[in-house]
Design a protein around this motif. Structure first.
Motif, short mmCIF file in Angstrom:
data_model
loop_
_atom_site.label_atom_id
_atom_site.label_comp_id
_atom_site.label_asym_id
_atom_site.label_seq_id
_atom_site.Cartn_x
_atom_site.Cartn_y
_atom_site.Cartn_z
N MET A 136 0.82 -1.19 0.00
CA MET A 136 0.00 0.00 0.00
C MET A 136 0.87 1.25 0.00
SD MET A 136 -3.51 0.33 0.86
CE MET A 136 -4.37 1.83 0.64
N ALA A 137 2.02 1.19 -0.62
CA ALA A 137 2.95 2.31 -0.61
C ALA A 137 2.79 3.20 -1.82
CB ALA A 137 4.37 1.77 -0.54
N SER A 138 1.90 2.87 -2.74
CA SER A 138 1.74 3.66 -3.95
C SER A 138 1.29 5.07 -3.63
CB SER A 138 0.70 2.99 -4.86
OG SER A 138 0.42 3.82 -5.95
N SER A 139 1.88 6.03 -4.33
CA SER A 139 1.52 7.43 -4.09
C SER A 139 0.08 7.72 -4.50
CB SER A 139 2.49 8.35 -4.83
OG SER A 139 2.40 8.12 -6.22
N SER A 140 -0.53 6.89 -5.35
CA SER A 140 -1.91 7.12 -5.76
C SER A 140 -2.90 6.84 -4.63
CB SER A 140 -2.27 6.27 -6.97
OG SER A 140 -2.20 4.90 -6.65
N PHE A 141 -2.43 6.23 -3.54
CA PHE A 141 -3.29 5.97 -2.39
C PHE A 141 -3.39 7.19 -1.48
CE2 PHE A 141 -2.11 1.31 -2.85
CZ PHE A 141 -3.31 0.98 -3.46
#
Length: 159
Positions: free
Chosen positions: A1-6
């Motif tokens: 869950m490290a994606s910047s889109s989150f």
């Protein structure tokens, strides 16, 4: 869950979709492990020309930063809707969430916002108040424990 889109741009605040995903996942984990989970909603609004309007994103970012400094790294903070933030307190029952809520309220009350701000803070706990995400959110937003105004033109804490 490290994606910047989150995350909201330039912050550690989860987007509404990412928050829903994480809340659902954590609620399932709480059910499986038979642990508590508390959802705390923070609704911010302003008075503008005699009307109450939803707080802007900049104000929500300010409130989110205050909250972020007061909670554990494992707790989840997200933007859930226009003018609303939500905090998931993992492995926390309603009684313990009250201490966290009191600490958050104290920090927000002592912060000097440029303009008057109305805040409503409401917690709801799994399984005490609800067993699904939608009911948990509804319980938290419909039963705020704290309502107050802060800022230059207002009085302090109100209940």
């Amino acid at each position: 869950m490290a994606s910047s889109s989150f995350y909201e741009e330039g912050s550690k605040l989860l987007t509404p979709n990412a928050f829903e995903f994480v809340l659902d996942s954590e609620l399932k984990r709480a059910v499986r492990s038979q642990n508590f989970l508390t959802l705390v909603t923070v609704e911010a609004s302003r008075e503008w020309e005699g009307m109450v309007v939803t707080a802007d994103d900049g104000t929500l970012q300010e409130v989110a930063q205050i909250i972020g400094r007061e909670v554990r790294d494992t707790d989840v903070l997200g933007h859930t809707g226009k003018g609303t933030l939500a905090l998931v307190l993992l492995d926390t029952d309603f009684e313990n969430s009250s201490r966290v809520t009191d600490r958050l309220v104290s920090r927000i009350e002592n912060y000097e916002f440029q303009n008057a701000l109305r805040i409503a803070v409401g917690p709801a706990c799994y399984p005490t108040h609800a067993v699904d995400a939608e009911t948990l959110k509804h319980q938290a937003t419909s039963r705020p424990l704290v309502n107050w105004r802060s800022g230059p033109r207002s009085s302090s804490a109100q209940n």
